[in-house]
Scaffold this active site. Structure first.
Site, PDB file in Angstrom:
ATOM      1  N   HIS A  75      44.135  -1.878  50.139  1.00  0.00           N
ATOM      2  CA  HIS A  75      45.260  -0.709  50.203  1.00  0.00           C
ATOM      3  C   HIS A  75      45.416  -1.660  48.135  1.00  0.00           C
ATOM      4  O   HIS A  75      46.311  -1.838  48.129  1.00  0.00           O
ATOM      5  CB  HIS A  75      46.177  -0.481  50.638  1.00  0.00           C
ATOM      6  N   HIS A  76      46.182   0.314  47.952  1.00  0.00           N
ATOM      7  CA  HIS A  76      45.805   0.397  47.100  1.00  0.00           C
ATOM      8  C   HIS A  76      48.054   0.645  46.385  1.00  0.00           C
ATOM      9  O   HIS A  76      48.273  -0.028  45.495  1.00  0.00           O
ATOM     10  CB  HIS A  76      45.624   1.535  45.644  1.00  0.00           C
ATOM     11  N   ALA A  77      48.288   0.546  47.277  1.00  0.00           N
ATOM     12  CA  ALA A  77      49.608   0.078  47.549  1.00  0.00           C
ATOM     13  C   ALA A  77      50.387  -1.538  47.317  1.00  0.00           C
ATOM     14  O   ALA A  77      50.907  -2.415  47.125  1.00  0.00           O
ATOM     15  CB  ALA A  77      50.471   0.588  48.913  1.00  0.00           C
TER      16      ALA A  77
END
Length: 461
Positions: free
Chosen positions: A129-131
């Site tokens: 996940h890019h978070a």
């Protein structure tokens, strides 16, 4: 931002597809041993972290906590391709895997060990996940789990490798135990922060004026926030993804770069623009004006080990309205040179603020895609093209040679196509990911970029 952006159709995860050739002496249970070895080792931060309140998607403040019940078998999985295990079969599997959400109640990543490729090869599909991390950080972490020595046999999976700690300052810049000195230093830091903030605001105001108002000299080549035409790339997307790859010898792009006074990235944009021109023309959907790409820019200081996200952005034309490949490259080069010159005069904080202001109108673009109503004004951008520099030496994982690194990125409503480049050893690797329902036969676009490269080479000889 990436947590807030998660929807049933827009998934905020990125990935990498890494094909390997195993060593000649690999036993039949080579992959099973690889997974079993990783299972016995500790999972290091940030790979053991999950959201503290995953069900409160729009919480004003998200934090990470350690997952004390980490489930290894959930995060690391094995898959096998149907015969003949060629690039088509691999692309179909990755398209399917990339279409599925990550479980945000767990640490937001998965690793799929894919066997059954032609010639006894295998692949790793890493989904994150890019978070949790950006592409820069992911590449730094990957590099620490691989070796330049094909004889090394003690390599560990990326999630078993600790992140190097930043060294504390020593000497005159070190922290003092004296409370008076510490207080004075803190006051000085506040003053410095205020000064930096004022400087960033000035940089930002100047940049916005140059981008939106001034049209003279080099600044006239900078793409503003309302210069992208309406296109099929700016539609509402579905949950389904299609993934395609392409690989070129790095020296081919480097030669063209030297011939035309352009960067490697400019050459890549030009051949992608040529590929898009043919791809959209085949569909009867080629706009009269050039498509505009959103180009993420890394704003980390040199040598930063990474962590989290630190990216700015510029906008650049793709030259899809230009038939001549040399002219297309010249237009792209002039535009990116002007935009980069502007960013070089700004602080990292100002770059991020400028990027946010530049991309802010895209909210209307996304809303238009969701509702199906195109606004009367131009779009902010049509697609995203990223370039993540990779290692320049061949790498190995316990004797298995890494053949390529294909990035798999994020399409969103209003931007149905995302293309990421990644250099590795003597190659440039391209990963194309798009909405399966909006962009049928995406593999043709990858093929057409090869045609565009040949045309540019022929016109340059």
């Amino acid at each position: 931002m990436f947590i807030y952006g998660e929807t049933s159709s827009s998934k905020m995860h990125v990935a990498g597809l890494l094909p390997f050739t195993p060593p000649a002496d690999a036993p039949r249970d080579y992959l099973r041993r690889m997974v079993d070895d990783a299972r016995r080792q500790e999972v290091m931060p940030p790979w053991n972290r999950k959201l503290a309140y995953p069900r409160l998607q729009f919480s004003p403040l998200h934090t990470w906590v350690t997952d004390t019940e980490f489930d290894f078998d959930y995060h690391v999985r094995r898959s096998a391709l149907a015969s003949p295990g060629d690039e088509r079969e691999l692309g179909i599997l990755v398209s399917r895997l990339h279409s599925n959400h990550l479980d945000l109640t767990r640490p937001p990543w998965e690793l799929h060990v894919i066997e059954g490729l032609e010639g006894g090869r295998f692949a790793l599909y890493m989904k994150i996940h890019h978070a949790l991390v950006d592409g820069y950080t992911a590449m730094r972490m990957l590099g620490r789990s691989l070796s330049t020595d094909p004889e090394t046999r003690d390599a560990r999976m990326f999630f078993n490798v600790p992140i190097p700690k930043r060294s504390r300052p020593t000497g005159a810049g070190a922290q003092s135990s004296n409370p008076v000195t510490a207080t004075l230093r803190a006051l000085g830091a506040v003053g410095s922060t205020v000064s930096d903030g004022v400087g960033s605001a000035v940089d930002l105001a100047s940049a916005l004026v140059n981008t939106q108002i001034r049209r003279d000299g080099d600044f006239g080549r900078i793409s503003g926030s309302a210069s992208a035409p309406h296109s099929i790339l700016n539609a509402r997307i579905s949950r389904n993804r299609r993934f395609a790859t392409q690989q070129y010898e790095f020296d081919r792009l480097k030669k063209l770069s030297s011939q035309h006074g352009a960067t490697i990235n400019d050459v890549a944009l030009a051949i992608i623009g040529g590929g898009l021109r043919k791809f959209l023309a085949d569909l009867g959907e080629l706009p009269d004006r050039s498509l505009i790409a959103f180009l993420p820019v890394n704003v980390r200081p040199k040598g930063d080990e990474g962590g989290g996200n630190a990216v700015g952005a510029i906008l650049a034309p793709m030259g899809t309205d230009i038939e001549d490949p040399v002219e297309r490259l010249a237009v792209i080069t002039a535009a990116t040179r002007a935009s980069k010159a502007q960013l070089q005069s700004m602080s990292p904080a100002a770059i991020i603020a400028y990027s946010a202001a530049l991309l802010a109108p895209a909210g209307g673009q996304i809303a238009g895609a969701l509702t199906g109503v195109n606004p009367p004004w131009p779009h902010t951008f049509n697609l995203c093209v990223s370039n993540v520099p990779g290692p320049r030496e061949p790498l190995y994982f316990n004797g298995s040679r890494l053949e390529a690194t294909f990035p798999v990125s994020i399409p969103i409503h209003g931007m149905a196509l995302n293309i990421t480049l990644q250099s590795y050893a003597d190659t440039m690797n391209l990963g194309f990911v798009g909405c399966r329902d909006r962009l049928p036969r995406l593999q043709r676009l990858a093929v057409y970029t090869g045609d565009a490269l040949g045309e540019l080479e022929a016109a340059s000889s």
